[in-house]
Design a protein around this motif. Structure first.
Motif, PDB file in Angstrom:
ATOM      1  N   GLY A   1     -22.343  83.555  45.500  1.00 60.35           N
ATOM      2  CA  GLY A   1     -22.736  84.690  44.655  1.00 60.35           C
ATOM      3  C   GLY A   1     -21.945  85.929  45.035  1.00 60.35           C
ATOM      4  O   GLY A   1     -20.727  85.866  45.224  1.00 60.35           O
ATOM      5  N   ASP A   2     -22.623  87.059  45.194  1.00 62.65           N
ATOM      6  CA  ASP A   2     -21.956  88.294  45.628  1.00 62.65           C
ATOM      7  C   ASP A   2     -22.215  88.580  47.108  1.00 62.65           C
ATOM      8  O   ASP A   2     -21.946  89.684  47.579  1.00 62.65           O
ATOM      9  CB  ASP A   2     -22.449  89.501  44.799  1.00 62.65           C
ATOM     10  N   HIS A   3     -22.746  87.602  47.832  1.00 61.47           N
ATOM     11  CA  HIS A   3     -23.024  87.829  49.257  1.00 61.47           C
ATOM     12  C   HIS A   3     -21.721  87.952  50.050  1.00 61.47           C
ATOM     13  O   HIS A   3     -21.567  88.858  50.868  1.00 61.47           O
ATOM     14  CB  HIS A   3     -23.887  86.686  49.790  1.00 61.47           C
TER      15      HIS A   3
ATOM     16  N   THR B   1     -27.941  83.774  40.959  1.00 61.67           N
ATOM     17  CA  THR B   1     -27.943  84.202  42.364  1.00 61.67           C
ATOM     18  C   THR B   1     -28.652  85.545  42.547  1.00 61.67           C
ATOM     19  O   THR B   1     -29.269  85.786  43.574  1.00 61.67           O
ATOM     20  CB  THR B   1     -26.507  84.320  42.911  1.00 61.67           C
ATOM     21  N   HIS B   2     -28.524  86.433  41.546  1.00 61.62           N
ATOM     22  CA  HIS B   2     -29.225  87.724  41.572  1.00 61.62           C
ATOM     23  C   HIS B   2     -29.119  88.334  40.181  1.00 61.62           C
ATOM     24  O   HIS B   2     -28.271  87.929  39.388  1.00 61.62           O
ATOM     25  CB  HIS B   2     -28.665  88.651  42.652  1.00 61.62           C
ATOM     26  N   VAL B   3     -29.981  89.322  39.891  1.00 59.76           N
ATOM     27  CA  VAL B   3     -30.107  89.764  38.492  1.00 59.76           C
ATOM     28  C   VAL B   3     -29.160  90.897  38.086  1.00 59.76           C
ATOM     29  O   VAL B   3     -29.406  91.581  37.090  1.00 59.76           O
ATOM     30  CB  VAL B   3     -31.562  90.147  38.110  1.00 59.76           C
ATOM     31  N   HIS B   4     -28.076  91.108  38.803  1.00 61.72           N
ATOM     32  CA  HIS B   4     -27.081  92.056  38.293  1.00 61.72           C
ATOM     33  C   HIS B   4     -26.574  91.534  36.943  1.00 61.72           C
ATOM     34  O   HIS B   4     -26.453  90.321  36.756  1.00 61.72           O
ATOM     35  CB  HIS B   4     -25.929  92.223  39.293  1.00 61.72           C
ATOM     36  N   PRO B   5     -26.293  92.480  36.012  1.00 60.67           N
ATOM     37  CA  PRO B   5     -25.981  92.059  34.637  1.00 60.67           C
ATOM     38  C   PRO B   5     -24.872  91.007  34.529  1.00 60.67           C
ATOM     39  O   PRO B   5     -24.932  90.135  33.666  1.00 60.67           O
ATOM     40  CB  PRO B   5     -25.536  93.362  33.966  1.00 60.67           C
ATOM     41  N   ASP B   6     -23.873  91.078  35.413  1.00 66.30           N
ATOM     42  CA  ASP B   6     -22.753  90.139  35.291  1.00 66.30           C
ATOM     43  C   ASP B   6     -23.144  88.705  35.673  1.00 66.30           C
ATOM     44  O   ASP B   6     -22.453  87.759  35.311  1.00 66.30           O
ATOM     45  CB  ASP B   6     -21.531  90.613  36.109  1.00 66.30           C
ATOM     46  N   HIS B   7     -24.233  88.544  36.378  1.00 66.54           N
ATOM     47  CA  HIS B   7     -24.663  87.200  36.790  1.00 66.54           C
ATOM     48  C   HIS B   7     -25.845  86.696  35.957  1.00 66.54           C
ATOM     49  O   HIS B   7     -26.014  85.508  35.765  1.00 66.54           O
ATOM     50  CB  HIS B   7     -25.053  87.210  38.277  1.00 66.54           C
ATOM     51  N   TYR B   8     -26.626  87.641  35.479  1.00 60.48           N
ATOM     52  CA  TYR B   8     -27.907  87.316  34.845  1.00 60.48           C
ATOM     53  C   TYR B   8     -27.868  87.445  33.322  1.00 60.48           C
ATOM     54  O   TYR B   8     -28.634  86.777  32.613  1.00 60.48           O
ATOM     55  CB  TYR B   8     -28.962  88.261  35.442  1.00 60.48           C
TER      56      TYR B   8
ATOM     57  N   GLY C   1     -29.687  91.656  50.740  1.00 52.10           N
ATOM     58  CA  GLY C   1     -28.695  92.663  51.141  1.00 52.10           C
ATOM     59  C   GLY C   1     -28.071  93.272  49.897  1.00 52.10           C
ATOM     60  O   GLY C   1     -28.443  94.349  49.458  1.00 52.10           O
ATOM     61  N   HIS C   2     -27.154  92.533  49.282  1.00 51.65           N
ATOM     62  CA  HIS C   2     -26.518  93.001  48.043  1.00 51.65           C
ATOM     63  C   HIS C   2     -27.581  93.201  46.957  1.00 51.65           C
ATOM     64  O   HIS C   2     -27.519  94.144  46.179  1.00 51.65           O
ATOM     65  CB  HIS C   2     -25.462  91.989  47.618  1.00 51.65           C
ATOM     66  N   SER C   3     -28.524  92.301  46.917  1.00 57.26           N
ATOM     67  CA  SER C   3     -29.740  92.482  46.131  1.00 57.26           C
ATOM     68  C   SER C   3     -30.849  91.817  46.940  1.00 57.26           C
ATOM     69  O   SER C   3     -30.584  90.917  47.731  1.00 57.26           O
ATOM     70  CB  SER C   3     -29.589  91.838  44.749  1.00 57.26           C
TER      71      SER C   3
HETATM   72 ZN   LIG Z   1     -23.977  91.782  42.221  1.00 55.91          ZN
END
Ligand SMILES: [Zn+2]
Ligand SMILES: [Zn+2]
Length: 330
Positions: free
Chosen positions: A193-195, A72-79, A174-176
């Motif tokens: 995701g984190d939206h 969903t986005h490249v923040h470390p916890d997701h990517y 927004g969040h990313s």
């Molecule tokens: Zn995030």
């Protein structure tokens, strides 16, 4: 592992970051005709990998049967672990084009971004002494990431079909900036995701890699998602939930409240984003001094996102003085 909807398995992978209120990240395995679609990947740690492997085994699957990975986005916890799963499975990796751009400077060659971040903190009023610590606040997270580039780059509007599911890719910046959600209209499902999260307010920050006015874009993305006919929401953290529209309204009100608080802070005299951040009540226990560097930096970037939204709305104006940016109410 829980089969949260027939054909969609939910796994919680651990996050262990000092000072973080996030205990886990959710990843979803969608069973299709040609293997599994993995939505988000967790940190690359032995514990995460073990849980993913055991979860797959429970349902008679194997890592090699993951045919697609969508992050969903490249923040470390997701990517973080996406690259490792891709290496082992040969899966096709899907990511929004705006997230793809962040990978190199953020996770492969960090030096330039660190210089930019230091400069960014400086012009926004952070004194020299805490700057280095704030600059380096997320440097350690690199160890949880296997950098990998997508095979398929998304822009939003695409359809991803697997088994009985037809997901529409929604671009929700927004969040990313390249954050995406997946919407299954017939089943009224949203993988958010984190939206949108059930109780945590997603962080919206403005940092050197941000697009213009991220909080304004976030509000637009919330509005777009609020219109959808959604029953169950499968978020990136916490638990699956119902009631998307009221939750979006709560998040919106939270930000409106913070806007008012920040506007008050710049009513009497011009202030830098750092000075404003010190005035805001952040809802963390203890005072500013007790915050982890990671949270301090997040708070400064979030303050900036609010200030820039209010600049766009002409409630606040900004001016440079002595190499720093000052904001004040118009
Ligand atoms: Zn995030
Ligand atoms: Zn997250």
């Amino acid at each position: 592992m829980t089969e949260v909807v027939p054909g969609i398995h939910w796994l919680k992978l651990p996050i262990t970051m000092a000072g973080s209120n996030l205990a886990h990240v959710n990843v979803y395995l969608v069973r299709g005709d040609d293997g599994y679609l993995l939505v988000d990947a967790g940190w690359n740690t032995p514990a995460s990998f073990d849980i993913l492997q055991k979860g797959l085994k429970e349902i008679g699957g194997d890592i090699r049967e993951i045919s697609r990975i969508l992050v969903t986005h490249v923040h470390p916890d997701h990517y973080g672990m996406a690259g490792r799963v891709k290496e082992l499975s040969g899966a096709d990796f899907y990511l929004h084009e705006y997230e793809k751009r962040l990978i190199g400077p953020r996770y492969v060659t960090m030096d330039e971004l660190l210089v930019q971040t230091e400069h960014w903190l400086g012009i926004n009023g952070v004194p020299p002494e805490p700057t280095a610590d704030l600059r380096d606040a997320t440097k350690d997270l690199i160890k949880y990431i296997v950098p990998s580039y997508p095979d398929t780059t998304l822009r939003g509007g695409e359809t991803i079909t697997t088994g009985p599911f037809t997901f529409r890719v929604l671009w929700t910046p927004g969040h990313s900036q390249g954050h995406i959600c997946l919407y299954e209209a017939a089943k009224k499902l949203l993988l958010s995701g984190d939206h949108v999260l059930p109780t945590i307010t997603p962080n919206i920050g403005m940092h050197p890699q941000s697009i213009e006015n991220p909080l304004g874009k976030y509000f637009d993305s919330l509005k777009a998602v609020k219109k959808l006919d959604v029953g169950l929401v499968l978020p990136g953290h916490e638990e699956p939930f119902h009631g998307l529209a009221p939750r979006i309204e709560e998040i919106r009100q939270h930000h409106e409240h913070r806007n008012r608080e920040i506007l008050k802070a710049v009513a009497a005299a011009p202030k830098t984003a750092y000075q404003v951040a010190l005035d805001v009540t952040w809802g963390f226990r203890g005072g500013w001094r007790d915050l982890h560097n990671f949270h301090k930096r997040m708070a400064i970037f979030e303050t900036l996102a609010h200030l820039e939204l209010m600049v766009a709305n002409r409630d606040v104006e900004k001016a440079a003085r002595d190499g720093m940016i000052y904001y004040r109410q118009t």
